[in-house]
Design an enzyme around this catalytic site. Structure first.
Site, PDB file in Angstrom:
ATOM      1  N   VAL A  76      -6.465  -1.866   5.165  1.00 51.20           N
ATOM      2  CA  VAL A  76      -6.181  -3.299   5.066  1.00 51.20           C
ATOM      3  C   VAL A  76      -4.662  -3.460   5.120  1.00 51.20           C
ATOM      4  O   VAL A  76      -3.945  -2.778   4.384  1.00 51.20           O
ATOM      5  CB  VAL A  76      -6.733  -3.900   3.750  1.00 51.20           C
TER       6      VAL A  76
ATOM      7  N   GLY B  52      -1.928   4.813   2.874  1.00 47.79           N
ATOM      8  CA  GLY B  52      -2.267   4.664   1.471  1.00 47.79           C
ATOM      9  C   GLY B  52      -2.854   3.326   1.099  1.00 47.79           C
ATOM     10  O   GLY B  52      -3.149   3.063  -0.064  1.00 47.79           O
ATOM     11  N   HIS B  53      -3.069   2.424   2.082  1.00 46.10           N
ATOM     12  CA  HIS B  53      -3.561   1.069   1.768  1.00 46.10           C
ATOM     13  C   HIS B  53      -4.677   0.688   2.719  1.00 46.10           C
ATOM     14  O   HIS B  53      -4.458  -0.075   3.649  1.00 46.10           O
ATOM     15  CB  HIS B  53      -2.427   0.057   1.893  1.00 46.10           C
ATOM     16  N   PHE B  54      -5.797   1.034   2.586  1.00 49.78           N
ATOM     17  CA  PHE B  54      -6.384   2.020   1.684  1.00 49.78           C
ATOM     18  C   PHE B  54      -6.943   3.122   2.547  1.00 49.78           C
ATOM     19  O   PHE B  54      -7.453   2.825   3.615  1.00 49.78           O
ATOM     20  CB  PHE B  54      -7.484   1.375   0.842  1.00 49.78           C
TER      21      PHE B  54
END
Length: 162
Positions: A69, A62-64
């Protein structure tokens, strides 16, 4: 006549801790144990470690999703774990807490495939607290740097002062 107190003997340098040996020092377990290897530690003084950044780590879901990252809080936690190892090997409790973050700066993104080279050097403290100047580098470039405060909840007075 001048009387001087003897300085405490330096603790032996510890080198080349494997992931399993780091597990024996820190209470963290997957997915929160972030140090892959500890290179060298002068207990209570300074240490180095590495963290290999893999695209399969759960934060990248989820990041990203379209541009992976490593979150800054994960980098900060890895640095705090290294500081915890330096502190623990000097006589602090097995469980130490991140008690403060000062001036943490993130200079470049950390992405899957990078290897973080972490450093933590004691800058002060005593009586169960220690401040560490920390940095994370990728291929020699600073990715993050700042000052972290680590607390020994047992408040051991035996932990060497700087």
């Amino acid at each position: 006549m001048t009387v001087t107190q003897a300085q405490p003997a330096a603790l032996p340098v510890v080198s080349g801790l494997t992931h399993d040996q780091v597990r024996a020092v820190l209470p963290h377990r997957w997915p929160m144990l972030l140090l892959d290897r500890v290179g060298k530690v002068e207990p209570g003084v300074k240490g180095t470690a590495t963290k290999n950044v893999a695209g399969t780590e759960l934060w990248f879901q989820g990041h990203f999703p379209n541009e992976a990252v490593l979150p800054g809080v994960v980098i900060t936690e890895a640095l705090a774990q290294l500081a915890g190892v330096v502190f623990a090997l000097a006589g602090a409790s097995e469980i130490s807490y991140l008690a403060g973050i000062k001036s943490m700066r993130f200079r470049r993104p950390v992405v899957p495939g990078d290897q973080l080279t972490l450093t933590a050097e004691r800058a002060g403290g005593g009586g169960g607290f220690a401040e560490f100047r920390v940095s994370a580098r990728v291929a020699g470039q600073v990715a993050a740097e700042g000052i972290l405060t680590i607390a020994d909840p047992a408040g051991q007075r035996s932990v060497r002062k700087v």
